[in-house]
Scaffold this active site. Structure first.
Site, PDB file in Angstrom:
ATOM      1  N   GLU A 113      98.438 -45.991 -21.357  1.00 21.06           N
ATOM      2  CA  GLU A 113      97.312 -45.387 -22.093  1.00 21.06           C
ATOM      3  C   GLU A 113      96.330 -44.785 -21.104  1.00 21.06           C
ATOM      4  O   GLU A 113      96.355 -45.115 -19.927  1.00 21.06           O
ATOM      5  CB  GLU A 113      96.542 -46.476 -22.860  1.00 21.06           C
ATOM      6  CG  GLU A 113      97.326 -47.165 -23.916  1.00 21.06           C
ATOM      7  CD  GLU A 113      96.623 -48.450 -24.351  1.00 21.06           C
ATOM      8  OE1 GLU A 113      95.426 -48.628 -24.077  1.00 21.06           O
ATOM      9  OE2 GLU A 113      97.308 -49.278 -24.951  1.00 21.06           O
ATOM     10  N   LYS A 115      92.818 -44.543 -19.276  1.00 22.93           N
ATOM     11  CA  LYS A 115      91.716 -45.468 -18.978  1.00 22.93           C
ATOM     12  C   LYS A 115      90.417 -44.690 -19.191  1.00 22.93           C
ATOM     13  O   LYS A 115      90.047 -43.845 -18.388  1.00 22.93           O
ATOM     14  CB  LYS A 115      91.812 -45.981 -17.544  1.00 22.93           C
ATOM     15  CG  LYS A 115      90.782 -47.058 -17.246  1.00 22.93           C
ATOM     16  CD  LYS A 115      91.091 -47.745 -15.934  1.00 22.93           C
ATOM     17  CE  LYS A 115      90.181 -48.920 -15.656  1.00 22.93           C
ATOM     18  NZ  LYS A 115      88.785 -48.746 -15.914  1.00 22.93           N
ATOM     19  N   ASP A 117      86.684 -43.648 -19.358  1.00 20.58           N
ATOM     20  CA  ASP A 117      85.556 -43.978 -18.491  1.00 20.58           C
ATOM     21  C   ASP A 117      84.278 -44.065 -19.321  1.00 20.58           C
ATOM     22  O   ASP A 117      83.471 -43.145 -19.351  1.00 20.58           O
ATOM     23  CB  ASP A 117      85.426 -42.892 -17.410  1.00 20.58           C
ATOM     24  CG  ASP A 117      84.511 -43.331 -16.287  1.00 20.58           C
ATOM     25  OD1 ASP A 117      84.114 -44.512 -16.271  1.00 20.58           O
ATOM     26  OD2 ASP A 117      84.194 -42.484 -15.427  1.00 20.58           O
ATOM     27  N   TYR A 225      91.648 -49.997 -28.056  1.00 19.86           N
ATOM     28  CA  TYR A 225      92.920 -50.152 -27.367  1.00 19.86           C
ATOM     29  C   TYR A 225      93.431 -51.581 -27.305  1.00 19.86           C
ATOM     30  O   TYR A 225      94.375 -51.866 -26.580  1.00 19.86           O
ATOM     31  CB  TYR A 225      92.819 -49.580 -25.951  1.00 19.86           C
ATOM     32  CG  TYR A 225      91.548 -49.952 -25.214  1.00 19.86           C
ATOM     33  CD1 TYR A 225      91.254 -51.262 -24.881  1.00 19.86           C
ATOM     34  CD2 TYR A 225      90.630 -48.957 -24.856  1.00 19.86           C
ATOM     35  CE1 TYR A 225      90.099 -51.589 -24.214  1.00 19.86           C
ATOM     36  CE2 TYR A 225      89.466 -49.282 -24.188  1.00 19.86           C
ATOM     37  CZ  TYR A 225      89.202 -50.602 -23.861  1.00 19.86           C
ATOM     38  OH  TYR A 225      88.053 -50.924 -23.215  1.00 19.86           O
ATOM     39  N   LYS A 312      94.072 -46.361 -10.951  1.00 26.06           N
ATOM     40  CA  LYS A 312      92.871 -45.505 -10.963  1.00 26.06           C
ATOM     41  C   LYS A 312      93.081 -44.259 -10.116  1.00 26.06           C
ATOM     42  O   LYS A 312      93.673 -44.320  -9.035  1.00 26.06           O
ATOM     43  CB  LYS A 312      91.659 -46.293 -10.442  1.00 26.06           C
ATOM     44  CG  LYS A 312      91.382 -47.476 -11.342  1.00 26.06           C
ATOM     45  CD  LYS A 312      89.977 -47.819 -11.686  1.00 26.06           C
ATOM     46  CE  LYS A 312      88.846 -47.553 -10.845  1.00 26.06           C
ATOM     47  NZ  LYS A 312      87.574 -48.000 -11.375  1.00 26.06           N
ATOM     48  N   CYS A 406      54.620 -27.920   0.543  1.00 29.31           N
ATOM     49  CA  CYS A 406      55.357 -27.274  -0.532  1.00 29.31           C
ATOM     50  C   CYS A 406      55.985 -25.972  -0.023  1.00 29.31           C
ATOM     51  O   CYS A 406      55.295 -25.156   0.592  1.00 29.31           O
ATOM     52  CB  CYS A 406      54.425 -26.983  -1.705  1.00 29.31           C
ATOM     53  SG  CYS A 406      55.251 -26.062  -3.014  1.00 29.31           S
ATOM     54  N   CYS A 409      53.996 -23.003  -1.900  1.00 27.73           N
ATOM     55  CA  CYS A 409      52.565 -22.712  -1.793  1.00 27.73           C
ATOM     56  C   CYS A 409      51.910 -23.398  -0.594  1.00 27.73           C
ATOM     57  O   CYS A 409      50.699 -23.324  -0.423  1.00 27.73           O
ATOM     58  CB  CYS A 409      51.858 -23.114  -3.084  1.00 27.73           C
ATOM     59  SG  CYS A 409      51.806 -24.897  -3.312  1.00 27.73           S
ATOM     60  N   CYS A 424      54.409 -31.646  -5.343  1.00 24.88           N
ATOM     61  CA  CYS A 424      53.388 -30.700  -4.920  1.00 24.88           C
ATOM     62  C   CYS A 424      52.237 -30.844  -5.913  1.00 24.88           C
ATOM     63  O   CYS A 424      52.420 -30.617  -7.108  1.00 24.88           O
ATOM     64  CB  CYS A 424      53.935 -29.275  -4.953  1.00 24.88           C
ATOM     65  SG  CYS A 424      52.608 -28.064  -4.837  1.00 24.88           S
ATOM     66  N   CYS A 430      50.643 -23.233  -7.775  1.00 25.05           N
ATOM     67  CA  CYS A 430      51.992 -23.219  -7.188  1.00 25.05           C
ATOM     68  C   CYS A 430      52.934 -22.431  -8.120  1.00 25.05           C
ATOM     69  O   CYS A 430      53.148 -22.822  -9.269  1.00 25.05           O
ATOM     70  CB  CYS A 430      52.461 -24.649  -7.000  1.00 25.05           C
ATOM     71  SG  CYS A 430      54.109 -24.774  -6.313  1.00 25.05           S
TER      72      CYS A 430
HETATM   73  S1  IVH Z   1      92.688 -53.001 -21.844  1.00 28.12           S
HETATM   74  C1  IVH Z   1      92.686 -57.552 -21.581  1.00 28.12           C
HETATM   75  N1  IVH Z   1      92.849 -50.399 -22.153  1.00 28.12           N
HETATM   76  O1  IVH Z   1      88.803 -50.743 -18.356  1.00 28.12           O
HETATM   77  C2  IVH Z   1      92.801 -56.068 -21.530  1.00 28.12           C
HETATM   78  N2  IVH Z   1      90.976 -51.256 -20.989  1.00 28.12           N
HETATM   79  O2  IVH Z   1      88.760 -53.137 -16.024  1.00 28.12           O
HETATM   80  C3  IVH Z   1      91.556 -55.384 -21.890  1.00 28.12           C
HETATM   81  N3  IVH Z   1      89.356 -49.536 -20.301  1.00 28.12           N
HETATM   82  O3  IVH Z   1      86.808 -53.423 -19.287  1.00 28.12           O
HETATM   83  C4  IVH Z   1      91.386 -54.035 -21.385  1.00 28.12           C
HETATM   84  N4  IVH Z   1      90.438 -47.808 -21.132  1.00 28.12           N
HETATM   85  O4  IVH Z   1      86.408 -51.254 -20.482  1.00 28.12           O
HETATM   86  C5  IVH Z   1      92.145 -51.416 -21.631  1.00 28.12           C
HETATM   87  N5  IVH Z   1      93.135 -48.124 -22.537  1.00 28.12           N
HETATM   88  C6  IVH Z   1      92.410 -49.131 -22.040  1.00 28.12           C
HETATM   89  C7  IVH Z   1      91.174 -48.912 -21.388  1.00 28.12           C
HETATM   90  C8  IVH Z   1      90.491 -50.011 -20.865  1.00 28.12           C
HETATM   91  C9  IVH Z   1      89.341 -48.210 -20.487  1.00 28.12           C
HETATM   92  C10 IVH Z   1      88.307 -50.276 -19.576  1.00 28.12           C
HETATM   93  C11 IVH Z   1      87.780 -51.484 -20.292  1.00 28.12           C
HETATM   94  C12 IVH Z   1      87.942 -52.650 -19.355  1.00 28.12           C
HETATM   95  C13 IVH Z   1      88.217 -51.968 -18.045  1.00 28.12           C
HETATM   96  C14 IVH Z   1      89.210 -52.781 -17.256  1.00 28.12           C
END
Ligand code: IVH
Length: 680
Positions: A113, A115, A117, A225, A312, A406, A409, A424, A430
């Site tokens: 999946e 991740k 942010d 998720y 990551k 500044c 000015c 300033c 200015c």
């Molecule tokens: S699973 C026990 N799935 O990443 C498993 N986490 O360090 C629970 N995150 O705190 C997490 N996308 O905030 C999972 N597709 C995804 C995610 C995800 C973002 C974040 C989540 C978690 C951190 C893991």
């Protein structure tokens, strides 16, 4: 309509509206027009106003927020919110797979999946209703942010019927799509507020906000998720994601079932290549063992599950050279250092400039002109300088000293105690401060003089026609006609600004029209530091006119809802400057509004001796407006319900606590309509 009929209709409307919300926000495939949708919502709101006791916190009408949370309650997570083991390398990912292989001794499958942010959240549902939303906190305890979370359209308040257990938790991520983030930041900058550094910070900041109405206006979104609970069906993670989707949650479609680690790596490569096209930020890919039985067999370490890992992405980096440092002066006088770089290609764009933020950041980097620097584009939109390669520095390169005067000015700069920025102080002469104030004054949310713009203001300023805001109202046809300027734009195109007949007449009529702009907008237009649009409104409604506001002391100002020390200090400082007082005098003589327009007939004695508490949002009054009306008609307003309260005026989204208390104490709950009738 009887109460039972109303209850049945409300239930029906809620189901229908939830269905349309799901189609609109999650499937992007609405089946009715916005107008028809609004009609359904209005009908629901009207019924809920007439029968306030039938209003449920999970009604779709509650999406607009309403409650102010003074302090978030800290609550324990029933299941701790673990984090994931992280890796940046293919070989560590292969090590993870080898461990899984060894422990499972048989075939297995992964789900990959995105991740996301954002900010993680735990959502608790009971009997199909959202009952609580808790932030991660330290993983064991987090903040109860339910009122804020309820405003997010993609989080179901009531689930689509399905085979969900009576109680379960869902974990997911709250985030802000990039487009919404950019638009919000543009507005913030227009209003002289500090922009958020990236969508994640904006999300975290928003969720911590105590005013859920403000949260409702921010473009937050969600993905879930992970499903946890005692009697949860589904033998695989993938199946559970499908179930979550069918109950109304937003689950990302970008996911894959992978038979082995090579397929996982291929998915990672695809996502890495296409991530710039997504409308939200991700920082990697999460890899999970699909079978729930196998997940259980693998179990957990103290910090994270052994059945999942996060790969990551490295922030994209480049190396370049610092050519020079510019110092930019903003509308409020704050000086920002900006690095001019040797152009370098990074994550899809050529980067020539990067912000250095302030003197502290520059000092911490010990950055010097000529240095080789690493720049990085992570979650941030604007690239930042991560580090300096000191080894490549030519011996004898002089230290960078933040400018003391500044750049525009030459006035010596000042730095306030505890603040990072140098200022300033020459507000009155200015140039960028003067031009910035003028541009703010004419902007859409202020005086809304759209026949003038930044370019025209520049021309007026250069020709010595405007310096003070009040000079705008001394402009005449003869002064304007024939002015012209040719601007060389960055892409070498020429732009010509000419003041011909039509332009001049538009400017003059725009200025004339602005004389009817309401007081709260005029107050915002003055550009008092920290007085944004909302604060200006609060102050204008509270003090009614500029005279009262001018006389308010620091201690008095901070008693006004949402006004703290910083804003109060800035307001007092503004009015203590004689130059500002004479500016206001000139603007007033030009015909600008410096008082709230009182509605005729609003005063009376109909509410004499009665004590009121108001809660929620009203159709015909602002929150301040209704309180004001009560006082103008002889009534008293207090903030909490007690045995002395005569009436609780129930608006839309009235706080459930207030309602409960009023019911307990037998305080009469009245609708806005009934309130208006009382006024006669
Ligand atoms: S699973 C026990 N799935 O990443 C498993 N986490 O360090 C629970 N995150 O705190 C997490 N996308 O905030 C999972 N597709 C995804 C995610 C995800 C973002 C974040 C989540 C978690 C951190 C893991």
């Amino acid at each position: 309509m009887t109460r039972d009929e109303a209850r049945a209709r409300i239930d029906h409307l809620i189901a229908e509206i939830n269905g349309h919300n799901y189609r609109y926000y999650q499937l992007a495939n609405p089946s009715i027009s916005d107008f028809e949708f609004d009609l359904l919502l209005k009908e629901l709101e009207t019924l809920e106003r007439e029968f306030p006791e039938l209003l449920s916190p999970n009604s779709p009408s509650q999406r607009v927020g309403g409650e102010i949370t003074r302090e978030f309650e800290t609550v324990f997570h029933r299941y701790p919110m673990l984090s994931l083991e992280n890796t940046y390398s293919e070989s560590e990912l292969r090590d993870f797979d080898a461990r899984v292989n060894r422990l499972l001794q048989g075939s297995y499958e992964y789900v990959c999946e995105l991740k996301i942010d954002g900010v993680s959240i735990s959502l608790i549902y009971q009997d199909g209703l959202l009952v609580r939303a808790i932030t991660r906190g330290d993983g064991v305890r987090g903040d109860d942010v339910t009122t804020n979370i309820r405003t997010i359209r993609t989080i179901p308040l009531r689930l689509t019927p399905g085979n969900y257990p009576s109680e379960f938790e869902v974990r997911g991520e709250i985030f802000m799509p990039r487009a919404g983030f950019d638009q919000m930041n543009r507005l913030r900058e227009e209003e002289g507020e500090v922009a958020f550094a990236n969508p994640r910070n904006a999300t975290a900041g928003t969720l911590k906000t105590q005013d859920s109405q403000l949260v409702a206006r921010r473009p937050l979104d969600s993905f879930v998720y992970y499903l946890i609970g005692e009697d949860v069906a589904g033998e695989s993670h993938y199946e559970r994601l499908t179930m979550l989707k069918s109950w109304g949650f937003k689950v990302s479609d970008i996911k894959a079932r992978c038979a082995g680690i090579d397929q996982v790596l291929a998915f990672i490569e695809d996502v890495g290549r296409d991530r710039a096209q997504l409308d939200f930020d991700i920082d990697g890919v999460v890899i999970k063992v699909n079978s729930i039985a196998q997940q259980e067999k693998l179990g957990y370490t103290a910090k994270s599950p052994r059945w999942a890992i996060a790969y990551k992405f490295k922030a994209e980096e480049a190396m370049t050279r610092l050519l020079s440092i510019d110092y930019q002066v903003g509308r409020t006088g704050a000086v920002t250092p900006v690095a001019n770089l040797e152009p370098v290609f990074l994550a899809g764009t050529t980067v020539k400039r990067a912000t250095l933020h302030n003197a502290d950041v520059m000092e911490a980097l010990d950055i010097r002109v000529g240095d080789s620097v690493f720049i990085e584009k992570g979650g941030e939109i604007i690239p930042k300088i991560k580090a300096v390669d000191y080894a490549q520095r030519v011996a004898g390169t002089p230290e960078t000293l933040f400018i003391q005067n500044c750049p525009e000015c030459n006035t010596p700069l000042l730095r306030a105690e505890g603040e990072a920025a140098w200022y300033c102080p020459n507000e009155l002469s200015c140039p960028p401060q003067i031009k910035g104030r003028l541009v703010h004054f004419i902007s859409r949310k202020a005086m809304n003089i759209d026949s003038l713009g930044e370019g025209k203001i520049e021309v007026l300023y250069e020709n010595g026609l405007v310096k003070s805001l009040a000079d705008l109202y001394d402009l005449t046809y003869d002064k304007l006609i024939g002015l012209e300027k040719i601007i060389q734009e960055e892409d070498k195109k020429e732009k010509r600004i000419s003041f011909r007949e039509k332009t001049v007449s538009n400017i003059l009529s725009g200025l004339e029209k602005s004389k009817s702009v309401v007081f709260e907008k005029v107050l915002f237009a003055l550009g008092i530091r920290f007085v944004g649009e909302t604060v200006a409104k609060k102050l204008a409604f509270h003090y009614r006119n500029i005279e009262n506001l001018r006389k308010a002391s620091l201690t008095e100002l901070i008693t006004v809802d949402e006004i703290g020390d910083k804003i109060a200090g800035s307001v007092v400082g503004y009015f203590s400057d004689p130059a500002n007082m004479s500016l206001i005098e000139r603007l007033r003589n030009s015909g600008l509004k410096f008082e709230i327009h009182e509605k005729p007939g609003a005063k009376g004695n109909a509410l004499a001796g009665k004590s009121f508490v108001v809660s929620g949002v009203f159709a015909n009054y602002s929150r301040e407006g209704i309180k004001e009306t009560i006082e103008l008609n002889g009534g008293k307003v207090s903030s909490s319900v007690s045995s002395k309260t005569d009436f609780l005026v129930a608006g839309e989204n009235m706080g459930p606590e207030k309602r409960r208390k009023a019911e307990d104490l037998d305080v009469k709950i009245i609708s806005e309509q009934e309130f208006t009738q009382m006024l006669g």
